[in-house]
Design an enzyme around this catalytic site. Sequence first.
Site, mmCIF file in Angstrom:
data_model
loop_
_atom_site.group_PDB
_atom_site.id
_atom_site.type_symbol
_atom_site.label_atom_id
_atom_site.label_comp_id
_atom_site.label_asym_id
_atom_site.label_seq_id
_atom_site.Cartn_x
_atom_site.Cartn_y
_atom_site.Cartn_z
ATOM 1 C CE1 TYR A 52 -3.349 -2.656 -0.085
ATOM 2 C CE2 TYR A 52 -3.888 -2.208 2.200
ATOM 3 C CZ TYR A 52 -4.122 -2.898 1.031
ATOM 4 O OH TYR A 52 -5.140 -3.827 0.976
ATOM 5 C CB SER B 129 -14.352 -4.122 -3.080
ATOM 6 O OG SER B 129 -15.070 -3.282 -3.963
ATOM 7 N N PRO B 130 -16.646 -4.196 -0.103
ATOM 8 C CG PRO B 130 -17.048 -3.576 2.116
ATOM 9 C CD PRO B 130 -15.968 -3.610 1.065
ATOM 10 C CG LEU B 131 -19.991 -0.175 0.251
ATOM 11 C CD1 LEU B 131 -19.947 1.342 0.372
ATOM 12 C CD2 LEU B 131 -21.210 -0.742 0.969
ATOM 13 N N GLY B 132 -19.104 -3.031 -3.517
ATOM 14 C CA GLY B 132 -19.099 -3.403 -4.917
ATOM 15 C C GLY B 132 -19.143 -2.216 -5.855
ATOM 16 C CB VAL C 260 -23.957 -0.267 -5.382
ATOM 17 C CG1 VAL C 260 -25.245 0.533 -5.217
ATOM 18 C CG2 VAL C 260 -24.266 -1.762 -5.397
ATOM 19 C CG PHE C 261 -22.551 3.843 -3.741
ATOM 20 C CD1 PHE C 261 -23.753 4.523 -3.744
ATOM 21 C CD2 PHE C 261 -22.350 2.858 -2.786
ATOM 22 C CE1 PHE C 261 -24.742 4.242 -2.813
ATOM 23 C CE2 PHE C 261 -23.325 2.561 -1.844
ATOM 24 C CZ PHE C 261 -24.521 3.253 -1.857
ATOM 25 C CD GLU D 2 -19.055 -0.436 -13.330
ATOM 26 O OE1 GLU D 2 -20.046 -1.023 -13.824
ATOM 27 O OE2 GLU D 2 -17.888 -0.863 -13.407
#
Length: 287
Positions: free
Chosen positions: A46, A200-203, A205-206, A208
């Site tokens: 990182y 990346s648990p929200l994928g 959705v916000f 694209e």
Amino acid sequence: MKYSKIIAGTMTWGNWGKKMSKKEMEALMQHCISQGITTFDHADIYGAYTTETDFGNALKSSGIIREDIQLISKCGIQYVCENRNNKVKHYNYSKDYIIWSIEESLKNLNTEYLDLLLLHRPSPLMDAEEIAEAITILKKDGKIKDFGVSNFSASQMDMVGLRMDIDVNQIEFSLTEHSAMLDGTLDYMKTCGILPMAWSPLGLVFREDNEQTRRIHKQLGQLLDKYNATEDQLLLAWTLKHPAGIIPVVGTTNKDRLKQAMEATKINLELEDWFLILVACQGHKVP
């Protein structure tokens, strides 16, 4: 639980994102802890091998008691950057490299041990016997407490797990990337007692705007009042509902969103609502 119900991912804390100062990192650590987020997820690469040092310097001056938090780090990816003399991005899981890499992470994080070490990605050349030798030494010397992998399939876990216990597999998992729920990966982990963590648990959705994400937003919008929740909280609650006991690793540095993420652990989606959200994602009813 060994780890908090929500894990703070540090990938964007440093040079790969917010480039926070030492004081800003200290304040964000303290905020996380105040919300019950006590586990911090790192990887040696990182910030092109700089974020662990930035975090470690902030931790040293923060006054935080080391035993009150859990530190995760990953090794194995050899990244091409000015801080490493690599000709090509590759993986290295030799015994000597694993040990050296963890000793570097400990020095950079200003800690004597990692609560969890993960092999960052599977390598076609990894040798389970050699990995086991390195992990045995690191555990014996008290430099790591638990051992796990990241982005490993069931067969890869099986191969490595025959030589040593795997405690964790950190995988990509979310509503829009739930293949691990269908291809046997989570089944295998549940059967073997391996704890899943989800990056990346929200994928998407916000990130694209397409037919799929518009369906998801519409369905989530119909459930907001019922659960007195935000869309991102419902997405986390959807993942948390899975019986494998998935722990989300959230990458946000926004204090309000971190607070909301922890509050999402209290939401228990009703069975049919869980399937309504899944159907919105897939665009068709379940078989």
